[in-house]
Scaffold this active site. Structure first.
Site, PDB file in Angstrom:
ATOM      1  N   ASP A 162       0.898  -1.239   0.007  1.00  0.00           N
ATOM      2  CA  ASP A 162       0.040  -0.043  -0.003  1.00  0.00           C
ATOM      3  C   ASP A 162       0.904   1.301  -0.141  1.00  0.00           C
ATOM      4  O   ASP A 162       2.111   1.334   0.314  1.00  0.00           O
ATOM      5  CB  ASP A 162      -1.025   0.040   1.186  1.00  0.00           C
ATOM      6  CG  ASP A 162      -1.625   1.358   1.539  1.00  0.00           C
ATOM      7  OD1 ASP A 162      -2.385   1.761   0.602  1.00  0.00           O
ATOM      8  OD2 ASP A 162      -1.451   1.746   2.658  1.00  0.00           O
ATOM      9  N   ASP A 210      -0.404   5.229   0.879  1.00  0.00           N
ATOM     10  CA  ASP A 210      -0.497   6.330   2.019  1.00  0.00           C
ATOM     11  C   ASP A 210      -0.445   5.488   3.257  1.00  0.00           C
ATOM     12  O   ASP A 210      -1.450   4.676   3.407  1.00  0.00           O
ATOM     13  CB  ASP A 210      -1.506   7.263   1.723  1.00  0.00           C
ATOM     14  CG  ASP A 210      -1.436   8.592   2.418  1.00  0.00           C
ATOM     15  OD1 ASP A 210      -0.506   8.737   3.192  1.00  0.00           O
ATOM     16  OD2 ASP A 210      -2.143   9.485   2.231  1.00  0.00           O
ATOM     17  N   ASP A 238      -1.282  -0.289   6.082  1.00  0.00           N
ATOM     18  CA  ASP A 238      -1.504   0.311   7.255  1.00  0.00           C
ATOM     19  C   ASP A 238      -3.160   0.390   7.646  1.00  0.00           C
ATOM     20  O   ASP A 238      -3.475   0.574   8.819  1.00  0.00           O
ATOM     21  CB  ASP A 238      -1.172   1.642   7.296  1.00  0.00           C
ATOM     22  CG  ASP A 238      -1.884   2.704   6.548  1.00  0.00           C
ATOM     23  OD1 ASP A 238      -2.099   2.467   5.156  1.00  0.00           O
ATOM     24  OD2 ASP A 238      -2.701   3.469   7.037  1.00  0.00           O
TER      25      ASP A 238
END
Lengths: 254, 254
Positions: free
Chosen positions: A10, A12, A206
């Site tokens: 991923d 951001d 995240d």
């Protein structure tokens, strides 16, 4: 820790936070390169072209070519190409979606629309929404790049794709088919690009609700890194845990 | 049939259908005038100024002054004035809403917003939605003129207020306070303008889900006329029936 042959990563919250790179992730990607392990950055950002994403990453010293970026717009275009060949597509979105649709050689149309494809569009107009709504009411298939309701920005959380597309779902009563994380579709397409098997690939992110669930939904192992959205406390309320949870990517041994 | 002292009358589907007047309604309004019975046209259309609504009605030979039109934008402005005096208002909508806000002497602002007021806005932009979303996330009250999800037009059903406002409710998780039909608020405000008592006033409309429920919610009698949206078949599935149901307003004896 198991050794994996390929990595889906991923952006951001995982490799950077807004405009600030996450140093542990920079080192992690350097190590992937040193060991020649294949990886792909997987993003629900439908607005950007992979070239621009790669450029931003390179400016942060994170090794990325255009080919190592897989956006939900690319996944969406690919899905439409596979499931609705030779159909007339009405895309509502930004450059990233329009270029992906064009690259997949799909036919774009504003009349006799077979498929309405919607992503985030910060140049949204009532007329685009009207065309989309009329088409869906007339039976067109409704496909959305992703369902994220909020878009992090320096000003705070702005309306995300999932909130903009709700105009069409609320007015027509038709829910779209979602392509991006946490759906399995984007992960399966990314695996095809990456070339590694499900059991040998790790999804790193995240955000439990998008990244980790995407891994779980696609049946691949998922690593939650606590540098972004999801906190350790959030996890206590969750039944299906990530395969691994770490504070920082420095803890992960390749 | 009971004799009523005052009448609240819906517009589309009740006195006209799109651009075509309904003759029975024209005669009905003529009779109201002959008998000097007070009436008010009650509309969920937040975009138009009452003067323009009256003009359209007069062109169809339906007697209406500007003062005999009560829009959901006027009800919304009045509600905000009563409940949020001296607050900073951010209106998202068309002329009808902006003029109603201005007429109520409310303070319009784009910063330090206390109340976001939203109606149908066919000039909607992402920036307006962003300002509204940020304000609501920062604690601003969220008020919507009405919740109609579809807007009838010659092209078909276009996105209505309720679908456009869903961008803000979906992205913030905050549901707005609705003012228009079927809420009681707009009916209670209309009664104050009309000057008749609840027990002496009849709400007339073609749409069970907006007009009739507004009457029921406000505790006044409601007459369903089958010249528009709701059909006799629809009624069979409904528990709380309208006080009266007729095919045409010619059947109603004043």
């Amino acid at each position: 820790m198991k050794k994996y042959a390929g990595y889906l990563i991923d952006l951001d919250g995982t490799v950077y936070n807004g405009t600030e790179r996450i140093d542990a992730a920079v080192q992690f990607v350097k190590e992937l390169n040193r060991l020649q392990l294949p990886y792909l950055f997987l993003t629900n950002n439908s607005t950007k072209h992979p070239k621009d994403v790669a450029k931003k990453l390179m400016e942060m010293d994170i090794q990325a070519t255009e080919e190592q970026v897989f956006t939900t717009s690319m996944a969406t275009a690919q899905y439409v190409k596979e499931h609705y060949p030779n159909k007339r597509i009405y895309p509502i979105g930004e450059e990233g979606l329009h270029k992906a649709i064009a690259s997949a050689d799909l036919t774009v149309a504003e009349t006799d629309i077979d498929v309405v494809v919607m992503g985030l569009d910060r140049e949204i107009t009532y007329e685009k929404l009207a065309i989309g709504a009329l088409a869906i009411r007339n039976g067109a298939t409704f496909i959305a790049t992703n369902g994220d309701v909020a878009l992090p920005s320096e000003r705070g959380f702005l309306p995300g794709t999932g909130s903009i597309i709700s105009v069409l779902s609320v007015t027509t009563g038709v829910e779209p088919k979602f392509i991006g994380k946490p759906e399995a579709i984007i992960v399966e397409q990314a695996l095809a690009v990456l070339g590694t098997k499900k059991e040998d690939t790790l999804m790193i992110g995240d955000n439990y609700d998008t990244d980790i669930l995407a891994g779980i939904n696609a049946g691949i192992d998922a690593l939650l890194v606590l540098t972004g959205v999801t906190t350790k406390e959030d996890l206590t309320a969750i039944d299906v845990k990530p395969t691994y949870t770490i504070d920082s990517l420095t803890e992960w041994k390749l």
